[in-house]
Design an enzyme around this catalytic site. Structure first.
Site, PDB file in Angstrom:
ATOM      1  N   ARG A  37       0.820  -1.221   0.000  1.00  0.00           N
ATOM      2  CA  ARG A  37       0.000   0.000   0.000  1.00  0.00           C
ATOM      3  C   ARG A  37       0.848   1.263   0.000  1.00  0.00           C
ATOM      4  O   ARG A  37       0.425   2.297  -0.514  1.00  0.00           O
ATOM      5  CB  ARG A  37      -0.924   0.008   1.210  1.00  0.00           C
ATOM      6  CG  ARG A  37      -2.054  -0.969   1.010  1.00  0.00           C
ATOM      7  CD  ARG A  37      -3.012  -0.977   2.155  1.00  0.00           C
ATOM      8  NE  ARG A  37      -4.186  -1.744   1.767  1.00  0.00           N
ATOM      9  CZ  ARG A  37      -5.110  -2.160   2.604  1.00  0.00           C
ATOM     10  NH1 ARG A  37      -5.012  -1.884   3.880  1.00  0.00           N
ATOM     11  NH2 ARG A  37      -6.149  -2.844   2.165  1.00  0.00           N
ATOM     12  N   LYS A 198     -20.771 -16.633   1.322  1.00  0.00           N
ATOM     13  CA  LYS A 198     -22.229 -16.555   1.467  1.00  0.00           C
ATOM     14  C   LYS A 198     -22.918 -15.722   0.404  1.00  0.00           C
ATOM     15  O   LYS A 198     -22.403 -14.715  -0.053  1.00  0.00           O
ATOM     16  CB  LYS A 198     -22.553 -15.954   2.830  1.00  0.00           C
ATOM     17  CG  LYS A 198     -22.086 -16.782   3.991  1.00  0.00           C
ATOM     18  CD  LYS A 198     -22.873 -16.412   5.222  1.00  0.00           C
ATOM     19  CE  LYS A 198     -21.996 -16.279   6.450  1.00  0.00           C
ATOM     20  NZ  LYS A 198     -22.323 -15.100   7.231  1.00  0.00           N
ATOM     21  N   GLY A 351     -11.182  -8.852  -0.911  1.00  0.00           N
ATOM     22  CA  GLY A 351     -10.005  -9.159  -0.097  1.00  0.00           C
ATOM     23  C   GLY A 351      -9.474 -10.558  -0.331  1.00  0.00           C
ATOM     24  O   GLY A 351      -8.294 -10.753  -0.633  1.00  0.00           O
ATOM     25  N   GLY A 374     -14.132  -3.778   0.406  1.00  0.00           N
ATOM     26  CA  GLY A 374     -15.465  -3.213   0.623  1.00  0.00           C
ATOM     27  C   GLY A 374     -15.836  -2.202  -0.443  1.00  0.00           C
ATOM     28  O   GLY A 374     -16.961  -2.194  -0.955  1.00  0.00           O
TER      29      GLY A 374
HETATM   30  P1  ADP Z   1     -13.865 -11.834  -1.005  1.00  0.00           P
HETATM   31  O1  ADP Z   1     -13.094 -11.394   0.214  1.00  0.00           O
HETATM   32  O2  ADP Z   1     -12.977 -12.066  -2.178  1.00  0.00           O
HETATM   33  O3  ADP Z   1     -15.018 -10.931  -1.301  1.00  0.00           O
HETATM   34  P2  ADP Z   1     -15.455 -13.683   0.544  1.00  0.00           P
HETATM   35  O4  ADP Z   1     -14.985 -13.022   1.800  1.00  0.00           O
HETATM   36  O5  ADP Z   1     -16.860 -13.484   0.150  1.00  0.00           O
HETATM   37  O6  ADP Z   1     -14.481 -13.277  -0.677  1.00  0.00           O
HETATM   38  O7  ADP Z   1     -15.261 -15.250   0.649  1.00  0.00           O
HETATM   39  C1  ADP Z   1     -14.027 -15.852   0.932  1.00  0.00           C
HETATM   40  C2  ADP Z   1     -14.187 -17.004   1.872  1.00  0.00           C
HETATM   41  O8  ADP Z   1     -15.127 -17.952   1.389  1.00  0.00           O
HETATM   42  C3  ADP Z   1     -12.894 -17.748   2.052  1.00  0.00           C
HETATM   43  O9  ADP Z   1     -12.483 -17.640   3.389  1.00  0.00           O
HETATM   44  C4  ADP Z   1     -13.238 -19.185   1.683  1.00  0.00           C
HETATM   45  O10 ADP Z   1     -12.632 -20.143   2.517  1.00  0.00           O
HETATM   46  C5  ADP Z   1     -14.736 -19.223   1.840  1.00  0.00           C
HETATM   47  N1  ADP Z   1     -15.333 -20.287   1.030  1.00  0.00           N
HETATM   48  C6  ADP Z   1     -15.231 -20.470  -0.292  1.00  0.00           C
HETATM   49  N2  ADP Z   1     -15.852 -21.592  -0.688  1.00  0.00           N
HETATM   50  C7  ADP Z   1     -16.368 -22.155   0.433  1.00  0.00           C
HETATM   51  C8  ADP Z   1     -17.106 -23.352   0.681  1.00  0.00           C
HETATM   52  N3  ADP Z   1     -17.452 -24.193  -0.305  1.00  0.00           N
HETATM   53  N4  ADP Z   1     -17.448 -23.613   1.951  1.00  0.00           N
HETATM   54  C9  ADP Z   1     -17.114 -22.777   2.947  1.00  0.00           C
HETATM   55  N5  ADP Z   1     -16.405 -21.637   2.781  1.00  0.00           N
HETATM   56  C10 ADP Z   1     -16.029 -21.335   1.529  1.00  0.00           C
HETATM   57 MG    MG Z   2     -13.494 -11.630   2.332  1.00  0.00          MG
END
Ligand code: ADP
Ligand code: MG
Length: 394
Positions: A37, A198, A351, A374
């Protein structure tokens, strides 16, 4: 971009207040463990130095909860900046107050002063008008280069831009331009890849993308909820039961709008949420009640990959599986490789998605890696960011 940028204003001899996101990770000894950063901020700072501005830098670091806490001092950042810029960067004793005003008054053209953590004051996150005035009085011009906090209306990210003229720094400008170019002027086929834990975290993103993309690829934990909504047995997989109607609605909307929605057809399952848990690769039809889907399978990755390679524009948010565990990282890795190979415009935000792409060593093959989790999600939702909205129109 519709907002003014650094090059649209004269800064010579002016006191320029630049908000960055210097929220860098520190190790147990208070050393910066990743200076990405800080490196990313250099172009804006060097430009201001060359133009002869009097440069005042501001940032938050960690969550000091509105109190002075030496653990969250920006002093190590000032030190690192001095090394990188090859010129001393002093750290002010605070971000407001008579001492700081004196230091600012002493600044000569091309000199740089880093203010202490703005979140040492609770007023920062409250966007308190009194505090905003004290910050704004330090400078003639405001530059926002903190994309990672642009979705928050805080004193140093938003409030200040209502008191002194505000423009976008180079980093912020590139973030906004890349993402809005993809969202508004996408060359087709436009493919979105959405994953992560989710559905509930990303409802806004999915709904906005449904009105823009040609193909929506859904993987990761959130795919489970869609598969469950289609009637598959998902065993112990992460499923949001209260989001089943929503998942059905999204699938129906996709059909209505002729957006192709791709879901995994094979998955990697295990009986425990553990890296060394025995796993098997199976069709989504064969998940048993004591198993959970932790990654997309190779066949799904292949099918996703074929669509990805053909895309002219790709937006990717959310890993395809539990990529933190090696046995369940391959789906994300295969998708990352396909996106890296795609000759179209490729944008990765979020992230964990960015961490995954970096872990897989393909970050430099993407057109744009968004630095703000975010904030990039908000843009993918089609929302405007308060820290951008407050800047001057071009
Ligand atoms: P980002 O930060 O890129 O927006 P998210 O925070 O929404 O992504 O999701 C990332 C998390 O989702 C990771 O910690 C990963 O382990 C979890 N994840 C991905 N696939 C699954 C799964 N099938 N079951 C449980 N957790 C999952
Ligand atoms: Mg995340």
């Amino acid at each position: 971009m519709v907002k003014k940028g650094l090059k649209d204003i004269a800064v010579q001899g002016k006191r320029v207040f630049v908000r960055f996101d210097f929220n860098v990770p520190m190790d147990d000894h208070g050393n910066i463990s990743d200076d990405t950063r800080i490196l990313a901020a250099l172009p804006t700072i060097q430009y201001l130095m060359a133009e002869g501005a009097k440069i005042i830098l501001a940032s938050h670091l960690g969550r000091p909860k509105g109190k002075v806490d030496p653990e969250y001092s920006l002093a190590p950042v000032a030190q690192r900046l001095s090394e990188l810029l090859n010129q001393p960067v002093a750290i002010a004793p605070d971000c407001i107050g008579p001492e700081v005003e004196k230091e600012v008054a002493r600044l000569k053209e091309g000199e740089v002063l880093l203010l202490e953590n703005v979140r040492f004051h609770a007023a920062e996150e409250k966007n308190d008008p009194e505090f905003v005035t004290r910050l704004a009085n330090l400078a003639d011009v405001f530059v926002n280069d903190a994309f990672g906090t642009a979705h928050r209306a805080h004193a140093s990210t938003e409030g200040i831009a209502h008191r002194i003229p505000g423009v976008a720094g180079f980093l912020l400008q590139r973030e906004i331009e890349s993402i809005s170019q993809a969202m508004e002027g996408a060359e087709r086929p436009f493919v979105a890849i959405i994953g992560g834990a989710k559905v509930s975290d990303k409802i806004g993103v999915i709904e906005n993308l449904l009105s823009k993309v040609d193909v929506l690829i859904i993987g990761g934990g959130m795919a489970n909820t869609f598969l469950k909504a289609q009637g598959y047995e998902m065993g112990k997989s992460l499923v949001e039961m209260d989001k089943l109607p929503l998942a059905q609605e999204i699938l129906a909307k996709g059909e209505e709008r002729r957006v192709k929605i791709l879901l995994p057809q094979d998955v990697v399952v295990a009986k425990e949420f553990k890296d060394d848990a025995p796993y098997r690769i199976i069709s989504i039809k064969d998940i048993t009640e004591d198993e959970m889907a932790l990654d997309i399978g190779p066949e799904s990755a292949r099918v996703f990959g074929n669509t990805i390679i053909e895309a002219k524009t790709i937006v990717w948010n959310g890993p395809m599986g539990v990529f933190e565990m090696d046995n369940f990282a391959r789906g994300t890795e295969r998708v990352a490789q396909a996106v890296a190979k795609c000759p179209g415009m490729t944008i990765v935000g979020g992230g964990d998605s960015v961490a995954a792409v970096e872990k897989m060593g393909v970050a430099d093959q993407m057109s744009h890696i968004s630095t703000g989790g975010g904030a990039s999600l908000k843009l993918l939702e089609g929302k405007t960011l308060p820290g951008v909205a407050a800047l001057q129109d071009r």
